[in-house]
Design an enzyme around this catalytic site. Structure first.
Site, PDB file in Angstrom:
ATOM      1  N   LYS A  69     -22.310 -14.057 -54.005  1.00 63.79           N
ATOM      2  CA  LYS A  69     -21.716 -13.517 -52.780  1.00 63.79           C
ATOM      3  C   LYS A  69     -22.539 -13.859 -51.527  1.00 63.79           C
ATOM      4  CE  LYS A  69     -19.247  -9.699 -54.998  1.00 63.79           C
ATOM      5  NZ  LYS A  69     -18.990  -8.251 -55.039  1.00 63.79           N
ATOM      6  N   ASP A 105     -14.578  -5.661 -50.650  1.00 64.64           N
ATOM      7  CA  ASP A 105     -15.023  -4.642 -51.609  1.00 64.64           C
ATOM      8  C   ASP A 105     -14.891  -3.239 -51.012  1.00 64.64           C
ATOM      9  OD1 ASP A 105     -15.590  -6.250 -53.770  1.00 64.64           O
ATOM     10  OD2 ASP A 105     -17.668  -6.600 -53.188  1.00 64.64           O
ATOM     11  N   GLY A 243     -14.174   2.301 -61.153  1.00 61.39           N
ATOM     12  CA  GLY A 243     -13.876   1.305 -60.119  1.00 61.39           C
ATOM     13  C   GLY A 243     -12.747   0.351 -60.426  1.00 61.39           C
TER      14      GLY A 243
END
Ligand code: NDP
Length: 277
Positions: A69, A105, A243
């Site tokens: 990332k 996110d 999640g």
């Protein structure tokens, strides 16, 4: 011609992204293909080569997962504010010879909490554990949800303090260590955004942070009752989630960014959910 997308990570065998985006494409009737690519760990510059090769072959966009990332963020020509604060990208779009970086996110997490779990954060006391990439991506969307107070606790307190200072919302956003939590009472929402559950560990959070009428949210998904969720349950918390909804919602946000159409998420979340008990 069918538009090409991919997720890049290492390891990548576990990824649910091709399944999720395949279902999104089917539902919204988009002519696109979505594959998984195992990115190279060495040498350092090889990741950029993988992205550029995909782009040169006509790729339109990519999702990026661990450990790339930061590298994806670094190689972008343009970055959203959320990506800037996170210092990380989880989605790239290739347009007019440029790479645009986003980080969905945090918006995925907030949408899962507020829409899917029907827990508006406005006026609530919210505690977030951890100060890694996921928290960096989540702070702006969390603050936009207007909680009464947002506390970020981390083992390495300096990291939490630096992050809070960078965001700059004094009086609203507070950084602390786990010990400080003992004097802070209970929270309406406690989010475990550490990676402790990946190794079956428990962040050193005191059970006093939980309210029986509050909610405990675990970012890790598919692992059932993690030590964090077990602690919450033992403290009498009834509202618990992992999640998986965040995963699907961040994917939906990226899909909409790429394709201009928002897919439905409920059925896919249900399909991927592993029961907590
Ligand atoms: P990072 O590696 O960037 O950060 C890890 C964080 O966890 C740090 O704050 C670290 O604290 C803390 N930590 C690790 N082990 C422990 C422990 N035993 N006790 C207390 N704190 C600990 O990870 P990310 O922020 O990228 O991801 C965090 C988690 O969120 C991961 O488990 C990941 O799988 C999950 N995730 C889920 C997503 C979803 O879609 N559901 C999306 C993104 C992430 P310190 O700084 O003190 O070392």
């Amino acid at each position: 011609m069918t538009d090409q997308y991919a997720v890049v990570g290492n390891p990548i065998g576990h990824t649910k992204s091709p399944l999720i985006h395949g279902l999104f494409a089917q539902e919204t009737q988009q002519d696109m293909a979505y594959t998984a690519i195992e990115g190279p760990l060495n040498p350092q510059e090889a990741f950029a080569g993988t992205v550029n090769a995909f782009r040169a072959a006509g790729g339109k966009g990519m999702n990026v997962t661990a450990p790339f990332k930061l590298k994806a963020f670094a190689m972008a020509d343009e970055r959203s504010e959320r990506a800037e604060l996170a210092g990380a990208a989880n989605a790239l779009r290739f347009e007019d010879g440029r790479i645009v970086a986003e980080n969905f996110d945090g918006v995925g997490l907030v949408r899962d909490i507020e829409v899917n779990l029907n827990l508006p954060m406005s006026g609530k006391r919210v505690l977030v554990l951890g100060s890694g990439g996921a928290v960096r991506g989540a702070l702006l969307p969390f603050l936009a949800a207007r909680p009464a107070e947002l506390v970020v606790a981390n083992r390495d307190v300096c990291k939490a303090e630096t992050l809070a200072a960078q965001v700059g919302a004094p009086g609203l956003l507070l950084a602390c260590g786990y010990r400080d939590l003992e004097a802070m009472g209970c929270f309406d929402l406690v989010v475990n955004a550490t990676s402790a559950s990946l190794t079956g560990e428990l962040p050193p959070v005191p059970p006093t942070v939980f309210s029986p009428v509050g909610t405990a949210y675990e970012l890790v998904y598919g692992k059932g009752l993690t030590p964090f969720l077990r602690l919450a349950r033992n403290a009498g918390v009834l509202g618990m989630a992992d999640g998986v909804g965040m995963l699907v919602e961040q994917a939906a946000a990226a899909f909409e960014w790429w394709r201009g159409v928002r897919p439905r998420t409920r059925a896919i979340i249900d399909q991927l959910t592993v029961p907590l008990n």
